[in-house]
Design a protein around this motif. Structure first.
Motif, short mmCIF file in Angstrom:
data_model
loop_
_atom_site.label_atom_id
_atom_site.label_comp_id
_atom_site.label_asym_id
_atom_site.label_seq_id
_atom_site.Cartn_x
_atom_site.Cartn_y
_atom_site.Cartn_z
N ALA A 156 -1.74 4.07 4.61
CA ALA A 156 -1.43 2.68 4.23
C ALA A 156 -2.63 2.02 3.56
O ALA A 156 -2.48 1.33 2.54
CB ALA A 156 -1.00 1.89 5.46
N VAL A 159 -3.09 3.56 -0.06
CA VAL A 159 -2.09 3.13 -1.05
C VAL A 159 -2.19 1.65 -1.35
O VAL A 159 -2.22 1.23 -2.51
CB VAL A 159 -0.67 3.49 -0.55
N VAL A 173 5.44 1.71 2.28
CA VAL A 173 4.32 2.55 2.71
C VAL A 173 4.43 2.88 4.19
O VAL A 173 4.29 4.05 4.60
CB VAL A 173 2.98 1.86 2.40
#
Length: 308
Positions: A156, A159, A173
């Motif tokens: 997480a 990204v 995500v």
């Protein structure tokens, strides 16, 4: 010779003890009879209603600044301050009660939506893997293993750190990083039920693979995952708050638990309520969800003959 279509296929008799929907209803009824579940549900309902109604009925803008009313303590601390701000105000005069309740809205939205994404992806892939087996099962399970090897919070952060952390992005995500557990549970259930007589009977009658998976096998997954999904809502709310606290959640001025607590940590000595009040609401919500999830788990164990 008369052809048989799927619409002509009669309902395949499935024993009541094997019908997922029936077992799920029994689990729900047993859990509802528990005082622990009722207490948790009552807290959860009150919080949800407050989050949905109070900010609208009060007419207070959670992002409106007022320097004249900044850092006012809650009235219960004995300060000479109006009850129009029952939980005080923050460093720029924004109402803490409204901000905490709006933060609860976003936290619940992200938590529930993330679990829905996890259910759709995990249960779909798990059903396909368990039903077809062979190479299909091997590919999906290796994909699951690869996903499990990557810590969710690391994925997480990676990204969201290189993209704009919007609400849909956060949901996607978190959902994509947490589906393997549902895939594994679903696969094990489907692999067991795949060999039973009622599945073979449906195949003989001409039911398609999709119809068998959706109508017969998918409902059987409900009992094993019903309490897991409830507890995962709480888990996703925690992760959303962590991301907000480190600046990778929903961005200000939109209030969320994470960014409110992050803003308030600078004022813990002279305005502790800024960081504490959102934490109290988060704890209450998580406690209510965990109480309901624990009751559902005990109900499931009771039906399957486990320890209650």
């Amino acid at each position: 010779m008369m052809s048989v279509t799927e619409t002509d296929i009669p309902a395949v008799p499935v024993p009541a003890t094997q019908r997922g929907a029936s077992v799920a209803r029994r689990i729900w009824r047993i859990a509802l009879a528990s005082n622990e579940f009722r207490f948790g549900a009552a807290i959860f309902i009150v919080l949800v209603l407050a989050a949905l109604l109070y900010p609208e009925l009060s007419g207070i803008d959670p992002t409106k600044m007022s320097v004249a009313t900044r850092l006012h303590a809650p009235p219960f601390m004995g300060e000479k301050w109006s009850w129009t701000a029952p939980l005080g105000t923050d460093q720029i005069g924004r109402d803490m009660l409204v901000r905490s309740l709006v933060g609860l809205r976003y936290s619940l939205l992200i938590g529930l939506s993330t679990v829905l994404v996890m259910l759709i992806i995990g249960c779909s892939l798990g059903t396909i893997a368990g039903y077809y087996g062979g190479r299909v099962d091997m590919v999906i399970m290796r994909l699951t293993d690869a996903q499990l090897s990557i810590p969710m919070i690391i994925l997480a952060i990676t990204v969201l750190g290189v993209s704009r952390p919007t609400i849909p992005a956060i949901i996607l995500v978190l959902g994509l990083s947490s589906w393997p557990v549902y895939a594994r549970v679903t696969r094990s259930v489907v692999m067991t039920e795949r060999k039973r007589e009622y599945v073979r009977a449906a195949e003989i009658y001409g039911a398609s693979d999709f119809r068998i998976m959706v109508r017969l096998l998918a409902p059987l997954v409900l009992p094993p995952i019903i309490f897991v999904s409830v507890l995962d809502v709480a888990r996703m709310m925690i992760f959303e708050s962590i991301l907000g606290f480190i600046g990778l959640g929903v961005q200000p001025p939109t209030p969320t638990f994470g960014n409110i607590i992050a803003d308030g940590r600078k004022y813990l000595l002279n305005a502790w309520w800024i960081a504490t009040m959102p934490g109290v609401f988060l704890c209450l919500c998580l406690t209510s969800i965990n109480l309901m999830g624990a009751s559902l788990e005990r109900a499931r164990n009771r039906i399957y003959g486990g320890k209650s």
